[in-house]
Design an enzyme around this catalytic site. Sequence first.
Site, short mmCIF file in Angstrom:
data_model
loop_
_atom_site.label_atom_id
_atom_site.label_comp_id
_atom_site.label_asym_id
_atom_site.label_seq_id
_atom_site.Cartn_x
_atom_site.Cartn_y
_atom_site.Cartn_z
N ASP A 51 57.21 48.40 -14.30
CA ASP A 51 56.40 48.93 -14.52
C ASP A 51 56.03 49.93 -12.93
OD1 ASP A 51 55.85 46.69 -16.36
OD2 ASP A 51 54.14 45.70 -15.33
N ALA A 52 56.18 49.65 -12.41
CA ALA A 52 55.69 50.46 -10.94
C ALA A 52 57.04 51.26 -11.81
CB ALA A 52 56.31 49.80 -9.70
N ASP A 55 55.59 54.19 -14.18
CA ASP A 55 54.18 54.84 -13.55
C ASP A 55 54.61 55.77 -12.84
OD1 ASP A 55 52.76 52.70 -14.95
OD2 ASP A 55 52.68 51.43 -13.42
N LEU A 101 44.28 54.08 -19.84
CA LEU A 101 43.95 54.35 -19.15
C LEU A 101 45.19 55.04 -17.87
CD1 LEU A 101 42.05 51.16 -16.99
CD2 LEU A 101 41.51 52.80 -18.28
N ASP A 138 48.28 42.52 -16.35
CA ASP A 138 50.01 42.46 -16.81
C ASP A 138 49.55 41.69 -18.16
OD1 ASP A 138 51.62 43.60 -17.43
OD2 ASP A 138 53.20 43.62 -15.48
N GLU A 192 42.37 41.08 -22.65
CA GLU A 192 44.33 40.91 -22.25
C GLU A 192 44.39 39.74 -22.17
OE1 GLU A 192 45.09 43.89 -21.63
OE2 GLU A 192 47.31 43.73 -20.63
N LYS A 308 35.70 51.95 -12.60
CA LYS A 308 35.38 52.00 -13.97
C LYS A 308 33.98 52.72 -13.44
CE LYS A 308 37.38 49.47 -17.61
NZ LYS A 308 37.83 48.75 -18.64
N LYS A 332 48.09 51.60 -9.63
CA LYS A 332 48.65 50.66 -9.87
C LYS A 332 49.05 49.98 -8.31
CE LYS A 332 49.37 50.39 -13.73
NZ LYS A 332 50.04 50.46 -15.27
N CYS A 426 79.32 71.50 -22.04
CA CYS A 426 78.64 70.48 -22.63
C CYS A 426 79.54 69.53 -23.08
CB CYS A 426 77.90 71.12 -23.60
SG CYS A 426 76.94 69.96 -24.66
N CYS A 429 79.69 69.46 -27.28
CA CYS A 429 80.20 70.72 -28.22
C CYS A 429 81.38 71.13 -27.37
CB CYS A 429 79.07 72.15 -28.55
SG CYS A 429 78.20 73.18 -27.20
N CYS A 456 75.35 73.91 -31.25
CA CYS A 456 75.72 72.41 -30.23
C CYS A 456 74.60 71.17 -31.14
CB CYS A 456 74.81 72.63 -29.34
SG CYS A 456 74.58 70.68 -27.73
ZN LIG Z 1 76.19 71.36 -26.22
#
Ligand SMILES: [Zn+2]
Length: 724
Positions: A51-52, A55, A101, A138, A192, A308, A332, A426, A429, A456
């Site tokens: 999660d961190a 975030d 949020l 969570d 939740e 809030k 967080k 690349c 291509c 490409c």
């Molecule tokens: Zn390419």
Amino acid sequence: MAKAPKAAKSSAIPVGKLTPDEAEAELARLAADIGRADEAYYNNDKPEITDAEYDALRRRNLLIEKRFPKLKRKDSPSDRVGAPPSAKFEKAKHAAPMLSLDNAFNDDDVAEFVKRVRKFLGLKEDDAVAFTAEPKIDGLSLNLRYEKGELKIAATRGDGETGENVTSNALTIADIPKSLKGAPEILEVRGEVFMSHEDFEALNKRLVAEGEDAAPNPRNVAAGSLRQLDAAVTASRPLNFFAYAWGELSEPLADTQMEAVQKLRKLGFKTNALMKRFDNVEKLLGHYREIEARRASLGYDIDGVVYKVDRLDYQDRLGFVSRHPRWATAHKFPAEKATTVLEKIDIQVGRTGKLTPVARLKPVTVGGVVVTNATLHNEDYIVEKDIRVGDTVIIQRAGDVIPQVVEVVQEKRRKGVRRFKFPTECPVCGSHAVNEENPATGKADVDKRCTGGLICAAQAKERLKHFVSRQAFDIEGLGTKQIESFFDEGIVKEPAGIFTLRQRQDAGAIDLYRYDLDDKGARKRDKAGKEKPPTNLKSVQNLFDAIDERRRISLPRLINALGIRHVGETNARLFALHYGDFKSLYEAATKAREEDAPAYEDMLTIDGVGALVARGLIDFFDEPHNRDAVDRLLDEIDPQQAEAAASSSPVAGKTVVFTGTLETMTRDEAKAQAQTLGAKVSGSVSAKTDYVVAGPGAGSKLKKAEALGVAVLTEADWAALVAR
Ligand SMILES: [Zn+2]
């Protein structure tokens, strides 16, 4: 002390130093990474990063968007909440959208949030404003709709607009009352669903004893349990529910957030005892630290603290920006880290040709989730951190998407490991990959880009993926994997090709029945990973039907789908509202090629559209190849006219200019209010302007309005008009 996670700081370049080109490329990378994480998290219940870390990605994305508002992508993750509902459950459209949020990652962000709220509301220095602070559970968000006190429907958040109907499963959760006494006639309770640490450990013991895999973490179990097709399985998993918000109501619950939640508790819901009310930033942060210190002993997972605005009338005035309420933010906790070995570096090519290095890692568990890939951002990042294949590296995961390599453990470097040579071609291509020069700074761009353009395959494929993405055409059953197969086999090379699939199948030119498609549009495979023999005729027909359904397409979606540079979802909406239909937009873009053309000036009157965005649109239609591709697409589809957001409002569809000082509300609030009511807010007065709302100190705009005979309103006139 809460510090910003390293993820936000350790990307190759600080946000403040990014050039526009770098920022654009970085936004592209972030959109892709966040999208992948969302997909893994919401649809597979199997997050790949913490999660961190997730975030941190979102935060960097947001900061770049703040610094370069015009570069905000059409598919900006900031505008997105989660993933579309899975096909397993009946869909349930939310009466009021379930938004996510905005996030804060450090003390400064929280102070900034409070400052923004005060500024928007136009509060004076000594005006108090109270906020609630509560742990961010969570788990999985759920909306419970009660009518006349009876639970009618329980739905997951899904994409925020439409979730999954999981009523029968929700009914097995003891914390969720089936009926309520003394509730408003219509009451939607939001909260939740989660599993306690104790229950999680007991469940894992049982699973292992039964020869099953242990579950990665309580949130995944909660999500997986709630989304079981068999309610008996849900019932066998002890789930909990905390109520903390509401959706549609037939009458208000209270005047403040705090009292409203207390009301929910009186009605029989569990609410979190750590929710408190404070009237300044220091106290909010003090509560954050107290909750953080108690995190390990709470008995359930939390990933931050939610603040809030307490007064609900303030919440109403603050309203929403993109898909976040302006009156709330989630502070967080910092990211999680782990050490592993970097086994290989692969290069991915994006829609704009950007080459992104990806670290393939020896699998490692971070925050309960197995991680095998991590982003390396770009060539400079690898050089700066001296990251080599074979190194022991520290990775960081925040939230739900791609982790990143944050540093090399130098002491563990084995002898003879070589520096990584970034490709100059690349990998898809074979065209030269170059660091383009940034015209603004004259410096070379940090990202290497494939110069192959239209030839490409990687870029063409990524553009098609964008075309079918959720905020564009969003064709059910036509996902990333299927686009890849279709593109690789030459079946679909450009957007129009999607709409001729049925016809070509009927004519025998292609044979889609060779594919066995799963619900995400990928070919099914057996346990050994081999493709299964074709059997599933129904899914092909379903795909054709889903494609036909999208021939009628909303104007903002179409504009967004074209992948025009700098024209993100937000700008697509602005253009759609301004031009009304696709033909007008097409013509205007063509006529606006000359900077002195009236069409160009008209384009710039759109509030939020500047020269860079206008250029993006004009350049796109200036390219014959693009016009041809659009023409072929238009032969297949039926773009709808744009509708004003709230057509019943007296100002819907009207163009409004605010000028001078407003007295009862701030300019931001006035603009937001007008847009909510379906009006177009313009920055300059023209013959197309319907109203000029002029406060004291109005100058040239007022004069121009008078000269053009545009209706001029006082702030009081405007308030009376919109109150109708
Ligand atoms: Zn390419």
